[in-house]
Enzyme design. Structure first.
Site, PDB file in Angstrom:
ATOM      1  N   TYR A 156      11.238  73.250   5.351  1.00 22.46           N
ATOM      2  CA  TYR A 156      11.669  72.213   4.418  1.00 22.46           C
ATOM      3  C   TYR A 156      12.966  72.692   3.770  1.00 22.46           C
ATOM      4  CZ  TYR A 156      11.054  68.633   0.713  1.00 22.46           C
ATOM      5  OH  TYR A 156      11.204  67.568  -0.131  1.00 22.46           O
TER       6      TYR A 156
ATOM      7  N   ASP B 241       9.899  69.353  -9.447  1.00 25.60           N
ATOM      8  CA  ASP B 241      10.087  67.905  -9.431  1.00 25.60           C
ATOM      9  C   ASP B 241      10.925  67.400 -10.590  1.00 25.60           C
ATOM     10  OD1 ASP B 241       8.559  67.278  -7.083  1.00 25.60           O
ATOM     11  OD2 ASP B 241       6.786  67.857  -8.222  1.00 25.60           O
TER      12      ASP B 241
ATOM     13  N   GLU C  23       4.096  63.184   3.264  1.00 28.24           N
ATOM     14  CA  GLU C  23       3.957  64.262   2.292  1.00 28.24           C
ATOM     15  C   GLU C  23       3.177  63.717   1.109  1.00 28.24           C
ATOM     16  OE1 GLU C  23       6.578  67.298  -0.527  1.00 28.24           O
ATOM     17  OE2 GLU C  23       7.612  65.874   0.793  1.00 28.24           O
TER      18      GLU C  23
END
Length: 268
Positions: free
Chosen positions: A176, A63, A52
């Site tokens: 995911y 994030d 990734e």
């Protein structure tokens, strides 16, 4: 082969090897171009099944501190989309590369069709766009698919069952699964409810199911590998790359961790 087919083949190869696929995350251009390229090569040499590849962005909403800081430092060092595509190009013939990119980057580089063209030209197999809502993703998914780039969706612990089914149906490459509520970052333990979430997702998805967010040790990776088709490790590796004092040291640090994790996955 299309990107989705390449991704599927990598998951299948890992399954045939008796383990979950290992997918390390890296921030392109972090802490500088040379180190980023060294880390990418080390990931593949250490046994990554897929990679990734984070595209540095100024406002990475999904994030946590480690990856957010890495994006900021990479941008300060001059990293751009071209930096990520260069790193992708160096390893994409050996493993599928899935870009992790925010939608602003997709739209500001000529739109979905042009972005997909650039990504595929660099060898990318897929892309994760974490701030692209499912309801607004159809055009992007179609343009990506036409170019051979798989649009990989995210699925959270808070996703309602009906919505989960829609996400699984739209998934290309893999689903995911976000292991925990919140942003990326290392966690003390694997959430107890994760097994049920992964099982429910695997029951509805036609693609493999990989888990990321919060996996920071080989033991945690092995735990997740028992229930998921793939294991994604990010912040722990980004931290190791940033703490090293040279490109070679960064490559050694991430390779050592990944080699240990591959052993742990194979042992389960």
């Amino acid at each position: 082969m299309s990107g989705a087919e390449r991704i599927a083949a990598s998951f299948e190869a890992a399954k045939n090897d008796g383990r979950a696929a290992l997918m390390p995350y890296m921030m392109a251009g972090y802490p500088d171009r040379e180190t980023g390229l060294a880390v990418a090569a080390a990931y593949v040499d250490a046994g990554a099944d897929l990679v990734e590849m984070g595209v540095p962005f100024s406002d990475p909403l999904a994030d946590g501190p480690a990856i957010h800081s890495a994006a900021t430092r990479a941008l300060e060092a001059g990293a751009t989309l071209a930096t990520a595509l260069e790193a992708c190009r160096t390893i994409s013939e050996r493993v599928p590369v899935v870009l992790m990119v925010y939608v602003n980057m997709v739209l500001s580089h000529g739109g979905p069709a042009e972005f997909a063209r650039l990504a595929v030209a660099a060898g990318a197999a897929g892309a994760i766009v974490p701030d692209l809502p499912l309801d607004e993703a159809a055009e992007v998914r179609e343009d990506f698919e036409a170019a051979g780039l798989a649009l990989v969706p995210l699925l959270a612990p808070t996703t309602p069952a009906e919505r989960r089914g829609e996400i699984c149906e739209a998934a290309r490459g893999f689903v995911y699964v976000v292991s925990t509520v919140g942003t990326t970052g290392e966690r003390a333990e694997v959430p107890r409810a994760l097994a049920d979430l992964v099982a429910a997702t695997k029951g509805e998805a036609a693609t493999p199911v990989a888990v990321g967010f919060g996996i920071g040790t080989p033991d945690q990776a092995a735990q997740v590998g028992q229930i998921a088709d793939g294991v994604i490790i990010g912040s722990r590796l980004v931290r190791a790359a940033g703490e090293a004092d040279s490109a070679a040291a960064a490559a050694d640090a991430v390779a050592g961790f990944l080699s240990e994790t591959r052993v742990a996955l194979a042992a389960e």
